[in-house]
Design an enzyme around this catalytic site. Structure first.
Site, PDB file in Angstrom:
ATOM      1  N   GLY A  11     -19.776  -6.176 -16.650  1.00 31.40           N
ATOM      2  CA  GLY A  11     -19.714  -7.517 -16.045  1.00 31.40           C
ATOM      3  C   GLY A  11     -19.298  -7.450 -14.588  1.00 31.40           C
ATOM      4  CB  SER A 141      -7.542 -14.142 -21.482  1.00 35.56           C
ATOM      5  OG  SER A 141      -7.100 -15.449 -21.204  1.00 35.56           O
ATOM      6  CE1 TYR A 154     -12.423 -15.762 -22.571  1.00 36.88           C
ATOM      7  CE2 TYR A 154     -10.188 -16.641 -22.516  1.00 36.88           C
ATOM      8  CZ  TYR A 154     -11.195 -15.885 -21.943  1.00 36.88           C
ATOM      9  OH  TYR A 154     -10.967 -15.250 -20.738  1.00 36.88           O
ATOM     10  CB  ALA A 156     -10.110 -15.220 -32.140  1.00 35.44           C
ATOM     11  CE  LYS A 158     -11.386 -12.382 -22.678  1.00 40.78           C
ATOM     12  NZ  LYS A 158     -11.951 -11.240 -21.936  1.00 40.78           N
TER      13      LYS A 158
HETATM   14  P1  NDP Z   1     -17.444 -14.833 -14.557  1.00 45.30           P
HETATM   15  O1  NDP Z   1     -18.047 -15.890 -15.424  1.00 45.30           O
HETATM   16  O2  NDP Z   1     -17.276 -15.082 -13.097  1.00 45.30           O
HETATM   17  O3  NDP Z   1     -18.259 -13.456 -14.723  1.00 45.30           O
HETATM   18  C1  NDP Z   1     -18.528 -12.973 -16.006  1.00 45.30           C
HETATM   19  C2  NDP Z   1     -19.129 -11.610 -15.891  1.00 45.30           C
HETATM   20  O4  NDP Z   1     -19.358 -11.110 -17.222  1.00 45.30           O
HETATM   21  C3  NDP Z   1     -20.465 -11.610 -15.180  1.00 45.30           C
HETATM   22  O5  NDP Z   1     -20.565 -10.489 -14.346  1.00 45.30           O
HETATM   23  C4  NDP Z   1     -21.468 -11.517 -16.327  1.00 45.30           C
HETATM   24  O6  NDP Z   1     -22.640 -10.799 -15.984  1.00 45.30           O
HETATM   25  C5  NDP Z   1     -20.697 -10.694 -17.320  1.00 45.30           C
HETATM   26  N1  NDP Z   1     -21.233 -10.838 -18.667  1.00 45.30           N
HETATM   27  C6  NDP Z   1     -21.240 -11.939 -19.460  1.00 45.30           C
HETATM   28  N2  NDP Z   1     -21.859 -11.675 -20.623  1.00 45.30           N
HETATM   29  C7  NDP Z   1     -22.247 -10.370 -20.551  1.00 45.30           C
HETATM   30  C8  NDP Z   1     -22.931  -9.505 -21.432  1.00 45.30           C
HETATM   31  N3  NDP Z   1     -23.352  -9.914 -22.644  1.00 45.30           N
HETATM   32  N4  NDP Z   1     -23.161  -8.223 -21.039  1.00 45.30           N
HETATM   33  C9  NDP Z   1     -22.759  -7.786 -19.835  1.00 45.30           C
HETATM   34  N5  NDP Z   1     -22.103  -8.567 -18.950  1.00 45.30           N
HETATM   35  C10 NDP Z   1     -21.867  -9.848 -19.311  1.00 45.30           C
HETATM   36  O7  NDP Z   1     -16.047 -14.520 -15.238  1.00 45.30           O
HETATM   37  P2  NDP Z   1     -14.712 -13.868 -14.673  1.00 45.30           P
HETATM   38  O8  NDP Z   1     -15.005 -12.896 -13.612  1.00 45.30           O
HETATM   39  O9  NDP Z   1     -13.750 -14.949 -14.441  1.00 45.30           O
HETATM   40  O10 NDP Z   1     -14.232 -13.094 -15.996  1.00 45.30           O
HETATM   41  C11 NDP Z   1     -14.220 -11.687 -16.127  1.00 45.30           C
HETATM   42  C12 NDP Z   1     -13.336 -11.338 -17.308  1.00 45.30           C
HETATM   43  O11 NDP Z   1     -12.028 -11.822 -17.066  1.00 45.30           O
HETATM   44  C13 NDP Z   1     -13.795 -11.974 -18.626  1.00 45.30           C
HETATM   45  O12 NDP Z   1     -13.597 -11.075 -19.677  1.00 45.30           O
HETATM   46  C14 NDP Z   1     -12.871 -13.160 -18.761  1.00 45.30           C
HETATM   47  O13 NDP Z   1     -12.705 -13.531 -20.093  1.00 45.30           O
HETATM   48  C15 NDP Z   1     -11.596 -12.600 -18.158  1.00 45.30           C
HETATM   49  N6  NDP Z   1     -10.652 -13.608 -17.722  1.00 45.30           N
HETATM   50  C16 NDP Z   1     -10.974 -14.503 -16.739  1.00 45.30           C
HETATM   51  C17 NDP Z   1     -10.051 -15.448 -16.351  1.00 45.30           C
HETATM   52  C18 NDP Z   1     -10.316 -16.457 -15.272  1.00 45.30           C
HETATM   53  O14 NDP Z   1      -9.487 -17.356 -15.105  1.00 45.30           O
HETATM   54  N7  NDP Z   1     -11.385 -16.352 -14.518  1.00 45.30           N
HETATM   55  C19 NDP Z   1      -8.732 -15.530 -16.988  1.00 45.30           C
HETATM   56  C20 NDP Z   1      -8.509 -14.542 -17.998  1.00 45.30           C
HETATM   57  C21 NDP Z   1      -9.434 -13.616 -18.339  1.00 45.30           C
HETATM   58  P3  NDP Z   1     -24.087 -11.480 -15.680  1.00 45.30           P
HETATM   59  O15 NDP Z   1     -23.849 -12.601 -14.727  1.00 45.30           O
HETATM   60  O16 NDP Z   1     -24.829 -10.320 -15.080  1.00 45.30           O
HETATM   61  O17 NDP Z   1     -24.652 -11.916 -16.990  1.00 45.30           O
END
Ligand code: NDP
Length: 243
Positions: A11, A141, A154, A156, A158
């Site tokens: 991601g 998270s 979500y 669950a 995390k």
């Molecule tokens: P974004 O929505 O900005 O980005 C999500 C990323 O995950 C993208 O790069 C997307 O890739 C990728 N992704 C989603 N589904 C898939 C998949 N099936 N296979 C590969 N890549 C995938 O989210 P954030 O940057 O905010 O979140 C990143 C992580 O941090 C997540 O795990 C989120 O749960 C966690 N998090 C975020 C928080 C926040 O407040 N932002 C708080 C706590 C945790 P693409 O666009 O190429 O599909």
């Protein structure tokens, strides 16, 4: 800058994953920047890294698809080597109250956030075990630590990541592999852009959302040589939301 060591970031096309990839590239890692939908964004990230004299390549697969994960990573590992660092960051939300939640909303979040970690780490950790070295860092998270109404799926996924990483840390410690978790609070990315920001910021002791770069800094530390004696830990990066 030596780029002998590879860091795979899932991601990496947007948000926190992108910031982590940029930071680890600055630290000297050769980056494998995974994307799912965001091919152009991942390729543009790689160009940015290479412009700054780093090395990076975009690697496309959905973490949900175990066959696609294997087919993308196995030949890459054979050709280029075993990642020293795996950052399991890919994640999604599909919020809603449990009583209204559809099967799809439950399953897609668990499959991406938790099974996705399993799919990727199974391929990579097997090779780290042979090499007797590695760092696994999963992005959980605060929701998985404290719970959050409207996020049963979500939270669950995390919380599951935390349990999985603690178990894995014990499995692989003897082979010099560490496994840790970072647990962000509200971080400024696409994921939170619909949320009522001012209202939420008032509930955060430090009074603001975090920046993706602040998560990347912690990941950089955990990936680095100085963190070699830290394993099985959960590092909250949440402005004091959960202590
Ligand atoms: P974004 O929505 O900005 O980005 C999500 C990323 O995950 C993208 O790069 C997307 O890739 C990728 N992704 C989603 N589904 C898939 C998949 N099936 N296979 C590969 N890549 C995938 O989210 P954030 O940057 O905010 O979140 C990143 C992580 O941090 C997540 O795990 C989120 O749960 C966690 N998090 C975020 C928080 C926040 O407040 N932002 C708080 C706590 C945790 P693409 O666009 O190429 O599909």
């Amino acid at each position: 800058m030596s780029t002998d060591r590879i860091a795979l970031v899932t991601g990496a096309s947007r948000g926190i994953g992108r910031a982590i990839a940029l930071r680890l590239a600055r630290d000297g890692f050769r980056i494998w920047a995974n994307y799912s939908a965001g091919k152009d964004a991942a390729e543009s990230l790689c160009r940015e890294i290479e412009t700054a004299a780093g090395k990076a390549q975009a690697v496309g697969f959905s973490v949900r698809d175990s066959k696609a994960v294997r087919e993308a990573l196995t030949p890459l590992i054979e050709k280029e080597g075993v990642p020293h660092v795996l950052v399991s960051n890919a994640g999604i939300t599909k919020d809603g109250l449990l009583a209204m939640m559809s099967d799809e909303e439950w399953a897609s979040v668990i499959e991406t956030n938790l099974t996705g970690f399993f799919n990727v780490s199974r391929v990579v950790v097997r090779e780290m075990l042979r090499k007797r070295a590695g760092r696994v860092i999963a992005v959980s998270s605060v929701s998985g630590q404290a719970g959050n109404a409207g996020q049963v799926n979500y939270a669950a996924s995390k919380a599951g990541l935390i349990g999985a990483c603690k178990a894995l840390a014990k499995e692989v410690a003897k082979r010099n592999i560490t496994v840790n978790v970072v647990a962000p609070g509200f971080i400024d990315t696409d994921m939170v852009k619909e949320l009522p920001r001012d209202e939420l910021a008032r509930q955060i002791p430090l009074g603001r959302f975090g920046k993706a770069e602040e998560i990347a800094a912690a990941v950089s530390f955990l990936a680095g040589d100085e963190a070699g004696y830290i394993t099985g830990q959960v590092l909250g990066i949440n402005g004091g939301m959960y202590m």
